[in-house]
Design an enzyme around this catalytic site. Structure first.
Site, PDB file in Angstrom:
ATOM      1  CG  HIS A 103       7.266  -2.194   1.946  1.00 36.33           C
ATOM      2  ND1 HIS A 103       7.114  -1.085   2.746  1.00 36.33           N
ATOM      3  CD2 HIS A 103       6.062  -2.826   1.962  1.00 36.33           C
ATOM      4  CE1 HIS A 103       5.877  -1.042   3.213  1.00 36.33           C
ATOM      5  NE2 HIS A 103       5.217  -2.084   2.762  1.00 36.33           N
ATOM      6  CG  MET A 112      -1.865  -1.232   1.187  1.00 34.66           C
ATOM      7  SD  MET A 112      -3.406  -1.007   2.078  1.00 34.66           S
ATOM      8  CE  MET A 112      -2.813  -0.735   3.715  1.00 34.66           C
ATOM      9  N   GLY A 113       2.149   1.103  -0.416  1.00 33.07           N
ATOM     10  CA  GLY A 113       3.055   2.245  -0.464  1.00 33.07           C
ATOM     11  C   GLY A 113       3.607   2.578   0.910  1.00 33.07           C
ATOM     12  N   GLY A 168       5.166  -9.960   4.136  1.00 33.20           N
ATOM     13  CA  GLY A 168       6.010  -9.820   5.318  1.00 33.20           C
ATOM     14  C   GLY A 168       5.419 -10.551   6.519  1.00 33.20           C
ATOM     15  CG  LEU A 173      11.522  -1.418   9.941  1.00 33.27           C
ATOM     16  CD1 LEU A 173      12.218  -1.136   8.605  1.00 33.27           C
ATOM     17  CD2 LEU A 173      11.831  -0.292  10.910  1.00 33.27           C
ATOM     18  CE  LYS A 220       4.329  -4.477  12.086  1.00 32.36           C
ATOM     19  NZ  LYS A 220       3.090  -4.249  11.385  1.00 32.36           N
ATOM     20  CG  ASP A 221       0.972  -6.806   8.433  1.00 34.71           C
ATOM     21  OD1 ASP A 221       0.618  -6.270   9.492  1.00 34.71           O
ATOM     22  OD2 ASP A 221       1.532  -6.166   7.521  1.00 34.71           O
ATOM     23  CB  SER A 223       3.355   2.242   6.537  1.00 34.81           C
ATOM     24  OG  SER A 223       3.931   1.355   5.613  1.00 34.81           O
TER      25      SER A 223
HETATM   26  O1  PAF Z   1       0.018  -5.550   3.652  1.00 32.63           O
HETATM   27  C1  PAF Z   1      -0.452  -4.708   2.851  1.00 32.63           C
HETATM   28  O2  PAF Z   1       0.199  -3.711   2.497  1.00 32.63           O
HETATM   29  C2  PAF Z   1      -1.859  -4.914   2.298  1.00 32.63           C
HETATM   30  O3  PAF Z   1      -2.688  -5.498   3.229  1.00 32.63           O
HETATM   31  C3  PAF Z   1      -1.875  -5.678   0.965  1.00 32.63           C
HETATM   32  C4  PAF Z   1      -1.349  -7.102   1.128  1.00 32.63           C
HETATM   33  C5  PAF Z   1      -1.043  -4.961  -0.074  1.00 32.63           C
HETATM   34  C6  PAF Z   1      -3.317  -5.787   0.439  1.00 32.63           C
HETATM   35  O4  PAF Z   1      -3.870  -4.538   0.247  1.00 32.63           O
END
Ligand code: PAF
Length: 285
Positions: free
Chosen positions: A37, A30-31, A147, A184, A149-150, A186
């Site tokens: 990343h 999501m930037g 990642g 880390l 992380k999630d 965002s």
């Molecule tokens: O982890 C993220 O940035 C978002 O949940 C993803 C996997 C890009 C889906 O929108």
């Protein structure tokens, strides 16, 4: 770096590579890109011939009172990082094209909806699974990278990929941490000085629980010690959860003795900012 927005252009750009038999590595984001990343992109670079990164702040995974509008959008910086990482394609679809007028299809991740992030953020994982499936259909990657992380998102994406028979591999990159242990994210950029200092309590609590589990201490005793440490390091944090779970199903485990491996998950609020962290441990080893 070639930046593409329309879906048909993304598909057309990948077609010659796919025809040649090149492997496509895909890192959906999501930037607001950070070292976490970048490490996934480097892993993708090691494993695949062509690298696609998507930036799409997905509206369907945010609840009505969540931070969709405030989610950091840092495109210029992100593009520079992607150039530095030698990424081939940046896919930045328009929400109106991903969700065409009248869109009525959503993937239900019902088994993940009642625990942890699923319980706190209703429909969040349905939104994640739906957009990831749409992105997989567009990019047709050989390997998609997520990642650790999630961790619950990883479990959801792996389950959805298996259930819907996507012909691709999911590869998970390690959580990247600041020198003091903070994972880390965002969202870290929104922490004020005190919150930032206290946020390190999350990883400290996890590492203590791991140490105790490996030393043979029982789950509840280890959990109480970790909670005490968190209260000491982060007196203003509001804890959402600290639990040991099965890494695939995200069901709570009853004891460390019963499992070979599990994930310890933690989430807490620091002011308006919610942070997550986790570690995979092997108490059975
Ligand atoms: O982890 C993220 O940035 C978002 O949940 C993803 C996997 C890009 C889906 O929108």
């Amino acid at each position: 770096l070639r930046t593409l927005r329309p879906i048909h252009e993304m598909r057309a750009a990948l077609q010659p590579h796919q025809k040649e038999g090149a492997t496509i590595g895909f890192v959906p984001t999501m930037g607001a890109l950070h070292e976490g990343h970048a490490s996934l992109i480097r892993l993708a670079r090691m494993k695949c011939d062509v690298i696609v990164v998507s930036i799409f702040v997905n509206p369907t995974q945010f609840g009505p009172n969540e931070d969709y509008d405030a989610y950091p959008r840092t495109l210029d910086e992100d593009s520079r990082k992607l150039i530095d990482e030698n990424v081939d394609f940046l896919f930045m679809p328009d929400a109106k094209e991903i969700y065409p007028s009248g869109a009525s299809t959503s993937i239900s991740m019902a088994n993940f909806a009642t625990e942890f992030e699923g319980a706190i953020r209703p429909h969040h994982f349905d939104g994640v699974a739906t957009v990831v499936a749409a992105l997989f259909n567009i990019v047709s990657p050989t390997i998609a990278f997520f990642g650790q992380k999630d961790a619950q998102q990883v479990a959801v994406v792996k389950r959805m990929t298996r259930d819907l028979h996507f012909p691709l591999e999911i590869m998970v990159g390690p959580t990247i941490r600041e020198a003091d242990g903070l994972a880390l994210s965002s969202r870290n950029r929104f922490l004020n000085g005190t919150e930032r200092q206290e946020a390190v309590g999350l990883s400290k609590a996890l590492f203590l629980m791991e140490k105790q589990a490996l030393a043979g201490v029982g789950l509840e005793v280890a959990r109480s010690a970790a909670l005490e440490l968190l209260t000491h390091c982060a007196p203003s944090a509001v804890l959402d959860y600290l639990e040991a779970v099965d890494s695939e199903t995200f069901r709570k485990i009853g004891s460390f003795e019963a499992v070979e491996t599990c994930t310890i998950v933690i989430a807490a609020r620091f002011g308006k900012i919610r942070l997550l962290d986790n570690i995979v441990i092997r108490p059975g080893k």
